[in-house]
Design an enzyme around this catalytic site. Structure first.
Site, PDB file in Angstrom:
ATOM      1  N   SER A  26      28.511  20.715  18.537  1.00  0.00           N
ATOM      2  CA  SER A  26      28.762  19.909  17.343  1.00  0.00           C
ATOM      3  C   SER A  26      29.779  20.545  16.405  1.00  0.00           C
ATOM      4  O   SER A  26      30.318  19.878  15.525  1.00  0.00           O
ATOM      5  CB  SER A  26      27.456  19.683  16.571  1.00  0.00           C
ATOM      6  OG  SER A  26      26.533  18.948  17.335  1.00  0.00           O
ATOM      7  N   SER A  30      13.254 -22.778  16.989  1.00  0.00           N
ATOM      8  CA  SER A  30      12.776 -24.141  17.207  1.00  0.00           C
ATOM      9  C   SER A  30      11.273 -24.242  16.951  1.00  0.00           C
ATOM     10  O   SER A  30      10.555 -23.233  16.979  1.00  0.00           O
ATOM     11  CB  SER A  30      13.066 -24.569  18.644  1.00  0.00           C
ATOM     12  OG  SER A  30      12.253 -23.846  19.555  1.00  0.00           O
ATOM     13  N   GLY A  39      20.847   7.813  11.627  1.00  0.00           N
ATOM     14  CA  GLY A  39      21.927   8.456  10.894  1.00  0.00           C
ATOM     15  C   GLY A  39      23.232   7.683  10.860  1.00  0.00           C
ATOM     16  O   GLY A  39      23.923   7.664   9.836  1.00  0.00           O
ATOM     17  N   HIS A  72      12.275  14.681   7.565  1.00  0.00           N
ATOM     18  CA  HIS A  72      11.063  14.169   8.204  1.00  0.00           C
ATOM     19  C   HIS A  72       9.977  15.202   7.957  1.00  0.00           C
ATOM     20  O   HIS A  72      10.238  16.407   7.941  1.00  0.00           O
ATOM     21  CB  HIS A  72      11.311  13.982   9.706  1.00  0.00           C
ATOM     22  CG  HIS A  72      10.147  13.495  10.490  1.00  0.00           C
ATOM     23  ND1 HIS A  72       9.254  12.555  10.021  1.00  0.00           N
ATOM     24  CD2 HIS A  72       9.705  13.813  11.745  1.00  0.00           C
ATOM     25  CE1 HIS A  72       8.340  12.312  10.944  1.00  0.00           C
ATOM     26  NE2 HIS A  72       8.583  13.071  11.987  1.00  0.00           N
ATOM     27  N   TYR A 117      23.698  19.013  13.099  1.00  0.00           N
ATOM     28  CA  TYR A 117      24.768  18.017  12.928  1.00  0.00           C
ATOM     29  C   TYR A 117      24.586  16.894  13.932  1.00  0.00           C
ATOM     30  O   TYR A 117      25.507  16.464  14.595  1.00  0.00           O
ATOM     31  CB  TYR A 117      26.146  18.680  13.084  1.00  0.00           C
ATOM     32  CG  TYR A 117      27.285  17.860  12.525  1.00  0.00           C
ATOM     33  CD1 TYR A 117      27.449  17.711  11.147  1.00  0.00           C
ATOM     34  CD2 TYR A 117      28.200  17.237  13.368  1.00  0.00           C
ATOM     35  CE1 TYR A 117      28.493  16.962  10.635  1.00  0.00           C
ATOM     36  CE2 TYR A 117      29.256  16.485  12.862  1.00  0.00           C
ATOM     37  CZ  TYR A 117      29.387  16.353  11.495  1.00  0.00           C
ATOM     38  OH  TYR A 117      30.439  15.608  10.973  1.00  0.00           O
TER      39      TYR A 117
END
Length: 341
Positions: free
Chosen positions: A57, A256, A138, A112, A29
């Site tokens: 968590s 610029s 996240g 992942h 979490y």
């Protein structure tokens, strides 16, 4: 390497009923875990969060209205198990709590590709193994979902035991909001290797060192640290926001002519051929597993080098100067983080 334009999938290419007929366990979490769990819940998906005993968590997840259980119990309940704990913790979590529940017909999904790419987790052949990897942190996955948008994601299939692995992954991408922004098909290897390279050479490692080097060069030359901070760190967001919206061309259009000319004549002097060679070396270490082995060994030994470097970096002068200046600018919504939290 594939040079064909990527095929992007959107909400119209997904079947939301697939994920709504599943029971999803979110393991972890943290940054991604909280976002996925909350977005799934708001999309009408049956979801539970799996955490280890004593996890800090747990109160956060419960306060958000999510059902929380042990990793083993939640994984046993689920038909789709989503691994969103830190990469280096996942192998132990898998072997101790999930492998005993990894039965035929279930799906294990990753945010992942690290542990599949480097072989530290090997699911049974009769399970679907897929990945939905949002291309953003996240908190943005959650924020954009709430705003009605989404964070783009990559989708990959490592094992398709059911014949529906990709369709289920795309349905999951719909549920977390990624299909609103676009989902691109990839492989576990491509996602892992490009993600690690981007973090190390550009987004985290490259940018951090460039910012510090610029700051130190100005301060050592006698310029005020506060001025150096604004020039080398604070204004970086303004430039990146322009790139985010319209690429390098829009950034150069917006600054610029003097800044654009400086870009052309000085950029390659700072990041010239030695830097490009270093990038190739970094990529090679990721591809052949040297980085993964080093990171895994660092964790197994208690992370002494990692923790020492984290403490030293947090005490860099640019951090001290920045904290003072940000405290005077409440409109930037300054955040204070204690190393190790």
């Amino acid at each position: 390497m594939n040079s064909e334009p990527a095929s992007v999938k959107y909400e119209s290419d997904t079947d939301p009923t697939l994920i709504k007929n599943e029971r999803v366990a979110i393991i972890g979490y943290g940054s991604q875990g909280h976002a996925h769990a909350l977005n799934l819940k708001d999309s009408g998906v049956a979801v539970k969060v799996g955490l280890h005993a004593g996890s800090k968590s747990r109160p956060k997840a419960e306060a958000a209205g999510l059902e929380v259980g042990s990793v083993r119990d939640v994984a046993e309940w689920a038909s789709i198990i989503v691994m969103l704990a830190p990469d280096t913790r996942q192998p132990m979590i898998w072997s101790e709590s999930i492998a005993p529940t990894a039965t035929k017909g279930k799906t294990v999904m990753f945010g992942h590709g690290f542990n599949i790419r480097y072989g530290t987790i090997e699911p049974p052949a009769d399970m679907d193994v897929s990945m939905v990897a949002p291309k953003g942190p996240g908190h943005r996955v959650r924020e954009t979902y709430v705003e009605g948008g989404g964070v783009p994601a990559l989708v990959a299939v490592h094992q398709d035991a059911s014949g529906q692995a990709e369709a289920k992954a795309l349905s999951y991408a719909w549920a977390i909001g990624a299909a609103r922004a676009g989902v691109i098909r990839t492989t576990f290897a491509e996602e892992t290797e490009t993600d690690l390279f981007g973090e190390q050479a550009v987004l985290c490692g490259g940018v951090s060192e460039l910012v510090k080097a610029g700051f130190e060069t100005l301060v050592e030359a006698g310029y005020q640290p506060e001025v150096a901070y604004f020039e080398c760190l604070h204004e970086l967001k303004l430039i990146v926001d322009l790139m985010y919206r319209g690429g390098l061309r829009y950034m150069r259009y917006s600054v610029s002519d003097t800044a654009e000319y400086g870009d052309y004549v000085s950029g390659r002097r700072v990041l010239g051929e030695p830097s490009r060679e270093a990038m190739k070396e970094i990529l090679a270490e990721i591809q052949d597993g040297r980085f993964a082995r080093k990171w895994i060994e660092e964790n197994l030994s208690g992370r002494p080098n990692f923790d020492a470097t984290r403490r030293a970096e947090s005490d860099h002068e640019i951090e001290r100067v920045g904290a003072r200046l940000r405290a005077l600018m409440p409109f930037v919504q300054p955040v204070t983080v204690t190393p190790g939290e």
